[in-house]
Scaffold this motif. Sequence first.
Motif, PDB file in Angstrom:
ATOM      1  N   VAL A 157       8.347 -49.880  -6.717  1.00 35.95           N
ATOM      2  CA  VAL A 157       7.058 -50.599  -6.681  1.00 35.95           C
ATOM      3  C   VAL A 157       7.151 -51.800  -5.741  1.00 35.95           C
ATOM      4  O   VAL A 157       6.301 -51.992  -4.870  1.00 35.95           O
ATOM      5  N   LEU A 158       8.195 -52.600  -5.925  1.00 41.36           N
ATOM      6  CA  LEU A 158       8.279 -53.851  -5.163  1.00 41.36           C
ATOM      7  C   LEU A 158       8.529 -53.615  -3.673  1.00 41.36           C
ATOM      8  O   LEU A 158       8.150 -54.442  -2.845  1.00 41.36           O
ATOM      9  N   THR A 159       9.139 -52.484  -3.341  1.00 45.27           N
ATOM     10  CA  THR A 159       9.340 -52.211  -1.907  1.00 45.27           C
ATOM     11  C   THR A 159       8.046 -51.764  -1.220  1.00 45.27           C
ATOM     12  O   THR A 159       8.022 -51.581  -0.009  1.00 45.27           O
ATOM     13  N   GLN A 160       6.974 -51.571  -2.014  1.00 48.30           N
ATOM     14  CA  GLN A 160       5.678 -51.226  -1.404  1.00 48.30           C
ATOM     15  C   GLN A 160       4.931 -52.482  -0.954  1.00 48.30           C
ATOM     16  O   GLN A 160       3.796 -52.397  -0.471  1.00 48.30           O
ATOM     17  N   GLY A 161       5.522 -53.641  -1.194  1.00 49.21           N
ATOM     18  CA  GLY A 161       4.867 -54.883  -0.773  1.00 49.21           C
ATOM     19  C   GLY A 161       3.785 -55.342  -1.733  1.00 49.21           C
ATOM     20  O   GLY A 161       2.794 -55.947  -1.321  1.00 49.21           O
ATOM     21  N   THR A 162       3.976 -55.053  -3.021  1.00 48.71           N
ATOM     22  CA  THR A 162       2.968 -55.468  -4.007  1.00 48.71           C
ATOM     23  C   THR A 162       3.035 -56.966  -4.281  1.00 48.71           C
ATOM     24  O   THR A 162       2.024 -57.562  -4.653  1.00 48.71           O
TER      25      THR A 162
END
Lengths: 339, 316
Positions: A157-162
């Motif tokens: 999730v966090l590597t999607q730039g959220t």
Amino acid sequence: MIGSIPLLARWEWFKLRRRWMLWILLFFAILFGQLAVWGQYFSYNTLRSTGGEITVPAALQQGRIPRTLACNDLLSSDPAKHPTDLDAQVLAGMTAQCRQQAPAFPARLERAYQSFTLPGSMRTALNIVQGLALILLAILTASAVGIDYGSGALRTVLTQGTGRWTYLTGKLLTLLALAAAGLVIVLASAALSGVIAGNLIGEAPPSAGVVAATYGDIARAAGKAWVSLLPYVALVTCVTVFARSTTAGIATGLGYYFTEQIVIALFSTLFSWFENVANFFLVRNITAWTGGGTGGFTVGTLPDETQALIVLAVYGTIFTALAYWLFERRDVAGATGAG
Amino acid sequence: MLDTPDVTPPPDFVIETADLTKRYGEVVAVDGLSLRVPRGGVFGFLGPNGSGKTTTMGMLLGLVHPTSGEARIFGDSARHPATLKKVGAMVESPTFYPYLSGRDNLRYFQGVKRRGAPGDIDRLLDLVDLGKRAKSKFSTYSLGMKQRLGIACALLGDPELLFLDEPTNGLDPAGVVEVRELIRQLGRGERTVILSSHLLAETELVCDNVAVLSRGKLIAQGSIKELLRSHDTVRLRSTDDAAATSILREISWVEGVRADDGYLLVDAAKERSWEISRALAQRGVHVSELTPLHRSLEEYFMEITETDPTTGRAKS
């Protein structure tokens, strides 16, 4: 950044609605609301047919098991309806009790009627569900936050730039919106049952001047019930993020609810000063804020509403700040595998 | 006078780190790493287990907080969400929501990333050969299928920079070849692929540039051709090894001479083999055998990381 929060909340809902847990928890909330309403319906039927009941203690009937007698039978002019196995003096005493209660009976009957017909049926359901909602929402929160750690999906999730705080905010807003929706659904189902039960019962009892709850009262009570959930959601989120575990979150959500009440009950009887300390505890203030309707047991005098609101705000702020701080600061690894 | 537009050219390096360090208590996972990854192509990120590759990727992707130093992607802070929108990543094992199907997982990640079109999902599922199992829950996938879904997810939004950490783990031989070809295609043009792999033969086939980490430190970086060339060796047999050794050590471009199993191993560019032969002949030493040795990336890696080629473990 802030603009992405509604979108993240929308996608949190995408995930949550695909989990059985959400629907099972909602089912239980509706079920308990319905049990409360239909329980009142059957109580009313019993009250109406018996005219009230009097319990005969074992000591007054030669040690036999205590039993209940219907006031309608005792006050009946038909002797065949009077119990024959009781001492005449005991029977006279029971009859006197029924006569004593008779003036209050119409009001009692009207209150019972209001508790399962609109809008009182909603208040009845809410009284039961607002305590249960703490536990159900604790389970849902721990599960929704914990699965990111357990499955390791948080890394993806966090590597999607959220963004971290935006992601957590989106998640918490979704949970709180679901809590509000859950309360509305429970109230709507209680309203529907109120209409059905009212039609089944037919004519209302004669008015005895009992003031019924209004829709405004119920909306206010529902709003307060929702507000009372906020610090508890914050507590569970904080523990789940800290332990990176769903199980820890659920255990805290359930364990704290009961432990606090047991501790208060135990220590308040041992130390008179303890009640003052207990007035700053979380669940006790939730109980005070919702007017004692959390289903828990209460000892002594509850704090007033204003104090309760301040205490809940302080707890909510501390737990939320701690949860965000941990969530922002921690390194994110792969799956913990923890449930 | 004409106004010249103030246009900042895109940085030549997609990744730049300066003295990047990560400590876990007493353990230094990454030690003062200063790395530059040029735009475009496939960049190999190599190192033995525990060398700090994944920790470095974690810091670049904002998952791990550096103890000190700086990491920049496209010239911006690596932790900046807007920067990460242009990045795709699969770090270590692929991690997804087990109760969602492969397709729903991709829908979710595309949704939160806010890049790409709905049609991309089916295209990517077909690309990684998961079209037929798209509706199955992720928890029912085999390791190879999970890996394929991880690659598809990393490709969501057509990222400019792609991190692939051991992308061929769990794949069958045909799958390995497919993924290798896919990585080659992805690295063409402006896109940059950062490939971390233990399969050095694969890496050599796919990568243009590599960085080698050992014990948290960068020990080599450059194009594979240059790195291997810098470690060229010429093997020769001469009429007088002692004299040949002393003659060759006088030559400035010869980096080293050592005896090995009846041969002399000369560290020098293989293109200069003839000059070695001539220099020795001029001083009366004759060469009976001369062979430029081709070294693979694996041999190079084993040497510079001081790994024992027979056990695969660090030499003590």
